[in-house]
Design a protein around this motif. Structure first.
Motif, short mmCIF file in Angstrom:
data_model
loop_
_atom_site.label_atom_id
_atom_site.label_comp_id
_atom_site.label_asym_id
_atom_site.label_seq_id
_atom_site.Cartn_x
_atom_site.Cartn_y
_atom_site.Cartn_z
N GLY A 82 0.81 -1.22 0.00
CA GLY A 82 0.00 0.00 0.00
C GLY A 82 0.84 1.27 0.00
N GLY A 83 2.15 1.11 0.09
CA GLY A 83 3.02 2.29 0.01
C GLY A 83 2.99 3.16 1.24
N PRO A 84 3.56 4.33 1.17
CA PRO A 84 3.65 5.17 2.36
C PRO A 84 2.29 5.72 2.77
CG PRO A 84 4.48 6.37 0.47
CD PRO A 84 4.20 4.96 0.01
N LEU A 85 2.10 5.76 4.09
CA LEU A 85 0.88 6.31 4.68
C LEU A 85 1.23 7.56 5.46
CD1 LEU A 85 -0.58 3.00 6.17
CD2 LEU A 85 -1.28 4.13 4.05
N ASP A 96 16.79 11.22 17.32
CA ASP A 96 17.97 11.95 16.85
C ASP A 96 17.62 13.40 16.47
OD1 ASP A 96 19.71 9.85 17.26
OD2 ASP A 96 19.57 9.12 15.20
N GLY A 97 16.74 14.02 17.24
CA GLY A 97 16.40 15.41 17.02
C GLY A 97 15.44 15.66 15.87
N ILE A 98 14.91 14.62 15.28
CA ILE A 98 13.99 14.74 14.15
C ILE A 98 12.62 14.21 14.58
CG2 ILE A 98 13.53 14.04 11.77
CD1 ILE A 98 16.00 15.73 12.00
N VAL A 99 11.57 14.89 14.15
CA VAL A 99 10.21 14.46 14.48
C VAL A 99 9.71 13.51 13.39
CG1 VAL A 99 7.85 15.21 14.94
CG2 VAL A 99 9.77 16.66 15.63
N TRP A 100 9.39 12.31 13.79
CA TRP A 100 8.86 11.28 12.89
C TRP A 100 7.42 11.02 13.28
CZ3 TRP A 100 12.20 9.05 9.28
CH2 TRP A 100 13.55 9.29 9.46
N ARG A 101 6.59 10.77 12.30
CA ARG A 101 5.19 10.41 12.56
C ARG A 101 4.92 9.03 11.98
NH1 ARG A 101 1.47 15.82 12.05
NH2 ARG A 101 2.25 16.73 13.97
N PHE A 102 4.01 8.30 12.64
CA PHE A 102 3.69 6.94 12.25
C PHE A 102 2.19 6.77 12.14
CE2 PHE A 102 7.66 7.19 14.47
CZ PHE A 102 8.51 6.50 13.63
N ALA A 103 1.78 5.84 11.32
CA ALA A 103 0.36 5.58 11.11
C ALA A 103 -0.24 4.77 12.25
CB ALA A 103 0.15 4.84 9.78
N SER A 104 0.60 4.07 13.02
CA SER A 104 0.09 3.25 14.12
C SER A 104 1.15 3.12 15.21
CB SER A 104 -0.28 1.85 13.61
OG SER A 104 0.89 1.16 13.22
N ALA A 105 0.71 2.69 16.37
CA ALA A 105 1.64 2.45 17.48
C ALA A 105 2.59 1.31 17.13
CB ALA A 105 0.87 2.15 18.76
N ALA A 106 2.12 0.31 16.40
CA ALA A 106 2.96 -0.82 16.01
C ALA A 106 4.10 -0.35 15.10
CB ALA A 106 2.12 -1.88 15.32
N ASN A 107 3.80 0.56 14.17
CA ASN A 107 4.84 1.08 13.28
C ASN A 107 5.86 1.89 14.07
OD1 ASN A 107 3.43 -0.13 11.25
ND2 ASN A 107 3.08 1.73 10.06
N ARG A 108 5.40 2.66 15.04
CA ARG A 108 6.32 3.43 15.88
C ARG A 108 7.24 2.49 16.66
NH1 ARG A 108 3.55 7.14 20.08
NH2 ARG A 108 3.07 5.09 20.92
N ALA A 109 6.67 1.42 17.21
CA ALA A 109 7.47 0.44 17.95
C ALA A 109 8.50 -0.24 17.04
CB ALA A 109 6.57 -0.59 18.61
N ALA A 110 8.08 -0.57 15.82
CA ALA A 110 9.02 -1.20 14.87
C ALA A 110 10.17 -0.26 14.55
CB ALA A 110 8.27 -1.58 13.59
N PHE A 111 9.87 1.01 14.37
CA PHE A 111 10.92 1.99 14.09
C PHE A 111 11.88 2.10 15.27
CE2 PHE A 111 12.75 6.25 14.03
CZ PHE A 111 13.17 6.37 12.71
N LEU A 112 11.34 2.14 16.48
CA LEU A 112 12.20 2.23 17.67
C LEU A 112 13.12 1.02 17.79
CD1 LEU A 112 9.89 3.76 20.40
CD2 LEU A 112 12.08 4.65 19.60
N ARG A 142 8.49 10.14 -4.04
CA ARG A 142 9.24 9.48 -5.13
C ARG A 142 10.28 8.60 -4.45
NH1 ARG A 142 8.94 14.93 -7.77
NH2 ARG A 142 7.43 14.65 -9.44
N PHE A 143 10.03 7.32 -4.42
CA PHE A 143 10.86 6.42 -3.63
C PHE A 143 11.01 5.06 -4.30
CE2 PHE A 143 6.55 5.42 -2.56
CZ PHE A 143 6.54 4.06 -2.34
N ALA A 144 11.94 4.30 -3.76
CA ALA A 144 12.11 2.90 -4.14
C ALA A 144 12.61 2.17 -2.90
CB ALA A 144 13.11 2.75 -5.28
N VAL A 145 12.09 0.97 -2.68
CA VAL A 145 12.58 0.10 -1.61
C VAL A 145 13.34 -1.02 -2.28
CG1 VAL A 145 11.96 -1.39 0.31
CG2 VAL A 145 10.65 0.71 -0.10
N ILE A 146 14.63 -1.06 -2.02
CA ILE A 146 15.49 -2.09 -2.61
C ILE A 146 16.03 -2.92 -1.46
CG2 ILE A 146 17.55 -2.53 -3.98
CD1 ILE A 146 17.06 0.24 -5.28
N GLY A 147 15.67 -4.21 -1.46
CA GLY A 147 15.97 -5.04 -0.30
C GLY A 147 15.12 -4.51 0.85
N SER A 148 15.77 -4.04 1.87
CA SER A 148 15.03 -3.41 2.97
C SER A 148 15.40 -1.93 3.11
CB SER A 148 15.33 -4.14 4.29
OG SER A 148 16.70 -4.03 4.60
#
Length: 185
Positions: A82-85, A96-112, A142-148
């Motif tokens: 579904g691509g970026p949300l 690291d001093g940058i504000v990140w937003r996530f679509a769900s608590a699970a995504n935030r936990a995965a990022f952490l 405009r993106f591409a995911v190559i591997g991970s």
């Protein structure tokens, strides 16, 4: 000329003269006196709830208006069908001093758990620019995911060139440290 205008001009001239004499007296005193100990000025602070100010040399590209990484898109959702949300304010995180937003608590936990896995390669700068030795802003749509690995591009043409010519990734990897030293955000 009216008397009021003359009085105003005289008061202004007198104030300038007094200020000038006070400044000269203060300078003369400091020239004769030993240097005072350094005075610790209070650290500037932001109102509660705001992210800290970016540091000089901070690398991650972010929206200059909102201050959000990836213009508020969820970095984990790039890896999902579904691509970026769009991220939501209630799932916001400062990393690291940058504000990140996530679509769900699970995504935030995965990022952490693995921020290097989900953060864009080359701090979000276009890999074609990095391969050419410069930091070029990109468009998070405009993106591409190559591997991970997530790569962001300035244009569809840059994306197409990068996907067709694998040597560009090697060039970008080789030049990234030098490019990173030139980034001051």
């Amino acid at each position: 000329m009216k008397a009021a205008t003359w009085q105003h001009r005289l008061r202004h001239a007198l104030a300038c003269l007094v200020f000038s004499l006070a400044a000269q007296t203060a300078l003369a005193r400091t020239a004769d006196a030993p240097a005072p100990a350094a005075v610790a000025l209070p650290e500037p602070s932001l109102p509660a709830g705001l992210p800290p100010l970016p540091a000089l040399g901070e690398a991650m590209q972010r929206d200059l208006v909102s201050g959000l990484a990836l213009n508020g898109l969820d970095p984990v959702s790039y890896q999902l069908p579904g691509g970026p949300l769009a991220g939501r304010a209630e799932y916001e995180l400062i990393h690291d001093g940058i504000v990140w937003r996530f679509a769900s608590a699970a995504n935030r936990a995965a990022f952490l758990d693995a921020p290097a896995t989900y953060a864009p390669a080359f701090a979000g700068f276009d890999p074609i620019g990095v391969a050419n030795g410069v930091a070029v802003d990109s468009n998070p749509e405009r993106f591409a995911v190559i591997g991970s690995r997530l790569f962001l591009f300035r244009s569809d043409d840059n994306r197409r060139r990068f996907l067709l010519d694998r040597s560009l990734l090697d060039k970008a990897e080789t030049r990234w440290k030098a490019v990173l030293r030139t980034v001051a955000r």
